[in-house]
Every structure is written in C-alpha cells, then in structure tokens.
Design a protein around this motif. Sequence first.
Motif: not given
Length: 225
Positions: A105-106, A194-195, A198-206
């Motif tokens: 994302v970054e 959605a840029n 935090d959500a991308a990190a959480a989704a990858c971890a999940k």
Amino acid sequence: MTRANALRVERTPALIRSQVLENLRQAILDRRLAPGQRLIERELVELTGVSRTSVREALRELAAEGLVTAVPNKGTVVTSVSAEEARQLYQVRSALEALAGRLFVEHASAAQRKALARALERVERQYAKGSAILAAKDAFYDVLFEGGGNEALRSVVGGLHARVSVLRSLSMSVPGRLAHSVAELRAIVEAVQANDADAAAAACAKHVEEAGRAGLIALSEQDAG
C-alpha cells in the motif's frame, strides 16, 4: 496415470535437470511421495528414466528447499512437518506477509496495483473452473512482494516458501478452504484499493492464519489416518 508414468521425464537434454526436479517436487506436494518415505536413487532412476547424476542433483535441490532430508543411517527421506513446526512456520509467515501488505500500500505503483487486481482475477477464474489455484496464488504474491519494494523481505519469504509448500497443499484439501482462500485474497485487494495499509496488513495476516488453521486440521487428520 501410473506412478511410473507420472514421474517419467521427457528426453530433452537441455530440460532433463529441470524436468526431473519438477516431477519429484510435484510428487512430494501431491503426496505421491509421502512424508517420511525413503527415496532410493536406484528406484528414482527407474521411475524417471534419467541418469543417477540427474536424480542426485534433483535431490540436492529438494534438500536445499527443505522438501527432503538426509537422515543418518537411513538416507534421503521426504521431509515430515510436525504440528508444532507448522504452527511456528505459519506464525512467521503471518508477520512477514502482514508487513508485505502494508509495504505494498505504501510503495506500489498504480501499474502494480492493477497487476494485483488482475492476479486476483486469475485466481478467481481458476477457482470458478474447479482448477488448482496454488500457481495463481503464487503469481498474486509475486506481485504483492514486488510492489512492496523490500528485497530482504522477499528473500526471507522465499526461503520459507518451499518449507510450507506441502502444508499449503494440505490446507487446500480441507472442505471449504478454497472458497475462503479466494475471499481472503479479495479482502487484501479491497484494502489496497482503499489505500488502507492497516487493513491490508490485517487481511494478509488473516489469510495466513486461516491457512494455518486449515493446515493443522489436515495434519491432524493425516496423523489420525
């Protein structure tokens, strides 16, 4: 297809080494060569139709990938993964892939973001056709890690990849896991669109955590059988 035919290698000199490696690797991932099974060079030469040198080179590469192990007084065997080892591998993967999602994302370009969406579409097409999705998922992750721009992270994850390959195949055998896996990848892409780092990190971890749960279920069923 017989076991011998499945491992037989086409007699193209320039491709023999890669073919025998790929055939043996796939036989391990498909569990035609089972965890703990002893791999005898003479038998592999007969099954593949290649020289002992080619078989030895393939076994050395598979050992480097962690798919086979040299055991004293026993020889080379297909690597077994315990439930505890699996838990530890998935814990590490979860943290690393969460970082990958955040970095994407970054740092990812607009073209890389589009490429990630296209990679997801390929996964969804494979799933809709009832085809295997692991190769398409690999392509998805190739885009994800490239877009993050961290080669050290990419290298570390690459080193773990072979060790979890058998676990990934096992996890996909759990009923309902394929559909959930596709939905989890879709959540990653939605977070990217959605840029939201935090959500991308959480989704990858999940995604990794759910894969880990499925893999452990499959391992326990395998041990019970």
